[in-house]
Design a protein around this motif. Structure first.
Motif, mmCIF file in Angstrom:
data_model
loop_
_atom_site.group_PDB
_atom_site.id
_atom_site.type_symbol
_atom_site.label_atom_id
_atom_site.label_comp_id
_atom_site.label_asym_id
_atom_site.label_seq_id
_atom_site.Cartn_x
_atom_site.Cartn_y
_atom_site.Cartn_z
ATOM 1 N N ALA A 620 0.828 -1.207 0.000
ATOM 2 C CA ALA A 620 0.000 0.000 0.000
ATOM 3 C C ALA A 620 0.865 1.262 0.000
ATOM 4 O O ALA A 620 0.575 2.221 -0.722
ATOM 5 N N ARG A 623 2.483 1.874 -3.433
ATOM 6 C CA ARG A 623 1.563 2.319 -4.483
ATOM 7 C C ARG A 623 0.676 3.484 -4.043
ATOM 8 O O ARG A 623 -0.246 3.869 -4.762
ATOM 9 N N TRP A 625 -1.648 3.668 -1.836
ATOM 10 C CA TRP A 625 -3.053 3.311 -1.671
ATOM 11 C C TRP A 625 -3.572 3.774 -0.327
ATOM 12 O O TRP A 625 -2.834 3.811 0.667
ATOM 13 N N ASP A 629 -9.856 3.071 -1.842
ATOM 14 C CA ASP A 629 -9.448 3.123 -3.249
ATOM 15 C C ASP A 629 -9.953 1.894 -4.001
ATOM 16 O O ASP A 629 -10.003 0.785 -3.446
ATOM 17 N N VAL A 631 -9.146 -0.702 -6.972
ATOM 18 C CA VAL A 631 -7.912 -1.188 -7.590
ATOM 19 C C VAL A 631 -8.250 -2.285 -8.591
ATOM 20 O O VAL A 631 -9.027 -3.200 -8.299
#
Length: 841
Positions: A620, A623, A625, A629, A631
């Motif tokens: 996470a 990226r 995140w 979110d 994905v």
């Protein structure tokens, strides 16, 4: 020039023995690592299950992404692919449409799925070399082809086994067999035994055939994983393939040797892991070989300084001396390559056999001897020896003869600033790696080796500068041991370059191997600790050989007294990493009950079930995140899904970076079985054993961690053994060269009245100083790398991960250094081994 070089080699056989041995070992290890890597890169599946088919239409076997970049007036397309661990399916009507095409005699759908096979008494059965058992519909038996040897074709509730599986299971037609798939446990009757012509089964997979009408019920597949196409007699194959590609659209159409790729990925030997393992082997070997060879040849060149100076006095030009040294080095390396290549082949086979035992490579893996790889290893060894000789002889060929003669009697000085300048780039690169590369991620182990190698290059470049103060400190301590200790300290302080030449291989031996072993030990230890923390809430763990279907897990969760159930289904997912598909380990999670039986250490959000997923904090953070979110990802069979991130968890070691709903995994992973079920409740052990006596129930405190971490640790330990063996021989070789070069010095000491025992004690105390210096530098490099790696793992800075391992390495390397420093001197001091008075003057 060649004649002169040969004459020099004959005259100085002893002086070149050390270089010969170092080159032999380098060529042998480079050849070994090269053959292993070549063998895994070119490994082919051991059998083609679709031998009777003209072509195969395959479902998805990989995820491919294409990035388009515009730069000025040019448009570049870059395509990256990632293999799937499962098999995508094709439309159920595709076989009928393909069969209607011109030139097609038959189109046979093939549904391949893994199963667990057991006899009537619940004894698990696998194929040859522990191969998986793959289920199919009976119609696809003709694709190999399999033919019945006994019994009849399967009907509803029946199964046909290949002859090898039937023999291993000790069953015959009419006996019951049990198969477990993701849809549940099925008890069937063995109706027949089949085999390919001339064989009992396929070498890499066991084959099991069901009635075609029952395949969907048992496999859970919505359609075939491939369609085999058999061309009509006289059909134009090229035209047929073109027609097929038009009909099937994006689905791959495979022919020739590529047909085997249409098989289930889990049915084929996987060489992705071995490629990285053997790539690492050759990386370690190449670095150690260059490091050792350079030092050994440089030490040999230093010993010949007097001879080279004399050649200068009789008219030899610097260019002539450089050519002479280059030709001599090439001849020595070529001579060393003669035994080095066969030794490399033998070593490659020994390493491969050990890795097969550890399960780090497929059981079918064999080493392929390739002349090109052997020649490349010889070329690399010759090149390193040649360049080392040119570098070592550069100063000797350039300085004035009188200065060279003076340096044979007194240690040369100078060069401090130049050495420091040479050390700055590798040291800076090591700091950059340790600072900016995420050492806590999947690159941590590899980057630990890279940073260690860079620091060792810096140590080698700045060797005399670092050794001088360390040797001075060690000499003062040794000098307190008496006259011989005082003399040993004086010699060590005066001969800094010689101490450096012998201490640096010790530094390499300790730092490289200690870093790999300690970092691997730490990774395994932390994974075990996190596994214990994850399962801490559970009272017991339930397992079965190969895994449990989700239906069995639900049955366990519904037992009276069970207040919490958590089951994990191992799988893989593919994520889009900036246009490059990346594979990640994942788990399907079944969570039921009023109490949590598995604690993932959720630090943001909460586990929310269908339509959502959870990610590790490392993934996470990488990226960016956040909970909430959406994905996109691809599941094991290539199915694209979009899920909402509902939780971010901390305890991902040995577990996976992504957690998905269990039913989603069971529907799209060909195995789809739970590896473990954690339970909470009252008297759950007795309840599970009473309801499902075939399952294994153990208290949580007695549960054994998964074998992957143990296999990985064993593989790292084997790499350490390989590296230790090479560097140990290199250390002994370097000490022997140094001792042989001091025969004249020892003769002078004997002429001055010293006894052989006094000279040997002096040399032993020098060895103590050298070992102390080498271990201090090695410990410093190890502390930097292990400390950074440890901090990146869990925020704790550790200098010594495991005291036993660290002290064992320290004591082993130190003892080797002392023995290697004292035994050659003892041999040199034997009666008749020292030069005579005439030789000494």
């Amino acid at each position: 020039m060649i004649r002169l070089a040969l004459g020099t080699l004959r005259r100085h056989r002893g002086a070149y023995l050390g270089t010969f041995l170092a080159a032999l070992l380098a060529v042998a290890l480079l050849a070994s690592g090269g053959l292993l890597l070549f063998s895994v890169l070119t490994a082919q599946p051991p059998a083609d299950r679709f031998g009777a088919a003209t072509a195969m239409v395959s479902g998805d076997r990989e995820i491919t992404l294409t990035i388009t970049k515009e730069k000025k007036d040019k448009v570049k397309h870059k395509t990256k692919s990632e293999r799937l661990t499962g098999a995508g399916t094709l439309p159920t009507d595709l076989a009928g449409r393909v069969a209607a095409l011109p030139g097609v005699a038959a189109a046979v759908p093939d549904a391949a799925f893994p199963v667990l096979l057991a006899t009537g008494d619940n004894r698990p059965v696998r194929g040859a070399d522990d191969a998986p058992v793959i289920g199919h519909g009976w119609a696809s038996a003709a694709l190999t082809p399999f033919a019945l040897r006994d019994g009849t074709a399967p009907g509803p509730g029946e199964v046909v086994l290949d002859a090898d599986l039937a023999a291993r299971a000790a069953v015959q037609p009419g006996d019951p067999v049990q198969i477990t798939s993701r849809t549940g446990v099925h008890t069937l009757r063995l109706s027949g035994v089949a085999a390919p012509a001339g064989r009992d089964g396929l070498p890499a997979q066991g084959a099991l055939f069901l009635a075609d009408a029952q395949v969907r019920e048992v496999s859970g597949l919505p359609g075939p994983t491939a369609v085999a196409v058999v061309a009509a007699p006289g059909a134009d194959h090229s035209a047929l393939l073109a027609t097929l590609r038009t009909e099937v659209g994006d689905a791959p159409v495979l022919s020739g040797e590529d047909k085997v790729s249409a098989d289930l990925p889990g049915a084929l030997p996987d060489y992705i892991g071995p490629i990285s393992i053997f790539g690492f082997v050759i990386g370690i070997t190449a670095f150690a070989a260059i490091f050792v060879l350079t030092g050994t040849v440089a030490l040999g060149g230093r010993q010949r300084l007097r001879e080279l100076a004399l050649l200068r006095t009789v008219g030899a030009t610097p260019g002539l001396l450089r050519r002479l040294l280059g030709v001599e080095s090439v001849l020595v390396a070529l001579l060393a390559a003669v035994p080095g290549c066969p030794i490399g082949v033998v070593l490659a086979n020994l390493v491969a056999a050990r890795f097969r035992e550890l399960g780090a490579v497929p059981a079918q893996f064999t080493v392929r001897t390739n002349v090109g790889v052997l020649l490349a290893a010889v070329g690399a060894g010759v090149l390193v020896v040649f360049l080392s000789a040119r570098i070592a002889g550069r100063r000797a060929a350039r300085i004035a003869p009188t200065q060279a003669l003076a340096e044979t009697a007194t240690a040369p000085g100078g060069g401090r600033n130049g050495r420091l300048l040479l050390a700055i780039p590798p040291a800076g690169a090591a700091i950059a790696v340790l600072t900016f590369v995420p050492m806590g991620g999947p690159l941590g182990m590899g980057m630990g080796f890279v940073s260690c190698a860079l620091l060792l290059c810096a140590v080698a470049a700045a060797g005399p500068v670092l050794v001088r103060p360390l040797a001075a400190g060690a000499a003062r301590l040794v000098g307190a041991a008496g006259v011989t200790g005082w003399l040993a300290g004086m010699v060590s302080r005066a001969e800094t370059r010689r101490v450096t030449a012998v201490a640096v291989p010790l530094t390499l031996m300790f730092a490289i191997n200690a870093t790999m072993l300690l970092n691997s030990t730490l990774s395994t230890k932390l994974a075990s600790e996190e596994q214990a923390l994850r399962t801490a809430p559970a009272a017991v763990q339930v397992t079965a050989p190969g895994g449990l279907p989700l239906g069995t897990v639900e049955r366990i969760a519904a037992l009276p007294g069970v207040t919490g159930t958590a089951a994990v289904l191992p799988t893989r997912v593919v994520l889009n990493e900036g246009g490059k598909p990346e594979d990640h380990p994942a788990q399907g999670l079944f969570d039921a009950g009023t109490e949590r039986a598995l604690d993932l250490g959720v630090r943001q959000g909460a586990l929310a079930g269908e339509g959502t997923f959870a990610a590790s904090d490392d993934l996470a953070d990488a990226r960016s995140w956040r909970a909430g979110d959406n994905v996109d990802m691809w599941l094991a069979d290539g199915e694209p899904v979009t899920l909402r991130l509902s939780a971010i968890y901390e305890r991902s070691r040995g577990f996976g970076d992504v957690v998905l709903p269990a039913r989603l995994v069971a529907a799209h992973d060909p195995r789809g079985l739970a590896a473990m079920v954690a339970l909470r409740g009252d008297d759950v052990t007795a309840r599970v054993r009473a309801a499902l006596p075939a399952l294994t129930v153990v208290p949580n405190s007695e549960a054994v961690p998964a074998g992957d971490a143990q296999d990985q640790q064993a593989a790292w330990e084997l790499l350490v053994v390989i590296s230790l063996g090479f560097t140990a021989i290199a250390v002994v070789n370097t000490f022997a060269i140094a001792a042989g070069a001091r025969r004249r010095e020892y003769a002078d000491l004997r002429l001055a009245g010293a006894t052989a025992g006094q000279v040997w004690r002096m040399a032993t105390r020098e060895a103590v100083i050298v070992v102390a210096v080498g271990l201090l530098m090695g410990a410093a490099v190890t502390a930097i790398v292990v400390g950074a790696f440890s901090t990146a793992q869990d925020g704790r800075f550790r200098l010594i991960v495991d005291a036993g391992t660290y002290l064992g390495m320290l004591g082993g390397v130190g003892l080797l250094g002392l023995v290697a420093g004292s035994v050659p001197t003892r041999l040199v001091l034997r009666r008749g081994s020292l030069p005579t008075i005439a030789e000494g003057r």
